[in-house]
Design an enzyme around this catalytic site. Structure first.
Site, PDB file in Angstrom:
ATOM      1  N   ASP A  57      11.484 -47.625   5.337  1.00 10.97           N
ATOM      2  CA  ASP A  57      12.532 -46.781   5.924  1.00 10.97           C
ATOM      3  C   ASP A  57      13.706 -46.600   4.961  1.00 10.97           C
ATOM      4  OD1 ASP A  57      12.842 -45.146   8.194  1.00 10.97           O
ATOM      5  OD2 ASP A  57      14.471 -46.398   8.911  1.00 10.97           O
ATOM      6  N   GLU A 113      24.146 -46.589   6.803  1.00 11.05           N
ATOM      7  CA  GLU A 113      22.758 -46.997   6.999  1.00 11.05           C
ATOM      8  C   GLU A 113      22.181 -47.569   5.691  1.00 11.05           C
ATOM      9  OE1 GLU A 113      21.084 -44.192   9.987  1.00 11.05           O
ATOM     10  OE2 GLU A 113      19.241 -44.417   8.843  1.00 11.05           O
ATOM     11  N   GLU A 132       6.769 -39.061  12.820  1.00  9.50           N
ATOM     12  CA  GLU A 132       7.377 -40.312  13.309  1.00  9.50           C
ATOM     13  C   GLU A 132       6.294 -41.277  13.803  1.00  9.50           C
ATOM     14  OE1 GLU A 132      10.489 -41.533  13.211  1.00  9.50           O
ATOM     15  OE2 GLU A 132      11.423 -39.765  12.342  1.00  9.50           O
TER      16      GLU A 132
HETATM   17  C1  LIG Z   1      11.470 -42.456   9.838  1.00  7.43           C
HETATM   18  C2  LIG Z   1      12.903 -42.378  10.290  1.00  7.43           C
HETATM   19  N1  LIG Z   1      13.243 -41.477  11.241  1.00  7.43           N
HETATM   20  C3  LIG Z   1      14.567 -41.426  11.646  1.00  7.43           C
HETATM   21  C4  LIG Z   1      15.525 -42.236  11.119  1.00  7.43           C
HETATM   22  C5  LIG Z   1      16.927 -42.188  11.636  1.00  7.43           C
HETATM   23  N2  LIG Z   1      17.865 -41.783  10.655  1.00  7.43           N
HETATM   24  C6  LIG Z   1      15.120 -43.127  10.159  1.00  7.43           C
HETATM   25  N3  LIG Z   1      15.983 -43.999   9.596  1.00  7.43           N
HETATM   26  N4  LIG Z   1      13.780 -43.220   9.743  1.00  7.43           N
END
Ligand SMILES: Cc1ncc(CN)c(N)n1
Length: 230
Positions: free
Chosen positions: A55, A97, A219
């Site tokens: 991520d 983030e 997703e």
């Molecule tokens: C795969 C994914 N999708 C959404 C997000 C949310 N920003 C994320 N961090 N990673």
């Protein structure tokens, strides 16, 4: 609402109609076994670490995508000052983030510089890149942006509901996307998407729906990769 045409419901409910029409696919993303395993407290921590590293790579690719949405809003929005503020808030959240991923990775002993993007991640990042093209309309891009953020918000909020057994060490992760402020930000994105869709042609609406579906599929693949990963 049953039996009414889109005109009778009002075009502003377009995202609502998609969420109903594609409910099982959407729940497949927001109630994925990876999320359920966090919520039930039986998550395999190696899966969590896989997700964390992958991520981080995704978020780094997401930043230029969001910047491209901001650029499109500048000229393509009917209410560009509102939209740019909301999107800029998203850029600021992504800045936090990225710092959080670095801190969290060191806590879990994940070496971010060693992470190689897996296929599902590469495919998703390539999809984001395709949406960055100037030919892609603002309405399509903001729809994708909303859907990407909303899946994370709903997934992680699900892990914070009463009676869940989310491990204490994963509470902060779930809070990051499951908190109320992030929920409000997702609602703002959704309102923008609905407003844009309201005045869009049928062709753009069809394209935006296909984009929404592709986001949800990506997703699901992203969770699958994390869940089965080592
Ligand atoms: C795969 C994914 N999708 C959404 C997000 C949310 N920003 C994320 N961090 N990673």
């Amino acid at each position: 609402m049953e039996g009414k045409t889109r005109e009778e419901m009002g075009k502003s409910m377009i995202t609502e109609t998609w969420l109903r029409k594609h409910r099982s696919l959407y729940l497949g993303a927001t109630r994925h076994p990876f999320i359920r395993s966090i919520r039930d407290g039986n998550i395999d921590l190696s899966s969590f670490k896989t997700w964390l590293g992958q991520d981080y790579i995704f978020v780094r690719a997401f930043v230029p995508f969001v910047a491209s949405v901001l650029t499109k809003a500048w000229k393509g929005s009917d209410d560009s000052s509102n939209d740019m503020e909301v999107i800029l808030g998203g850029v600021a959240a992504l800045n936090d983030e990225i710092s959080w991923f670095k801190k969290e990775a060191s806590k879990w002993g994940v070496q971010l510089s060693d992470i190689v993007p897996q296929k599902a991640n590469q495919d998703y990042c390539r999809f984001l890149e395709s949406l960055m093209s100037p030919e892609v309309e603002y309405t399509i891009a903001i729809t994708a942006f909303w859907a990407i953020e909303a899946v994370y918000q709903e997934s992680f909020a699900h892990c914070l509901e009463d009676g869940t057994k989310t491990p204490a060490e994963l509470q902060e992760t779930c809070q990051r996307w499951g908190n109320e402020g992030f929920g409000q930000y997702c609602n703002s994105l959704r309102k923008i998407a609905d407003r844009q869709l309201e005045k869009a042609s049928d062709d753009i609406i069809t394209k935006a729906e296909a984009t929404f579906l592709r986001v949800v599929e990506h997703e699901v693949e992203f969770w699958n990769m994390s869940h089965g990963g080592t």
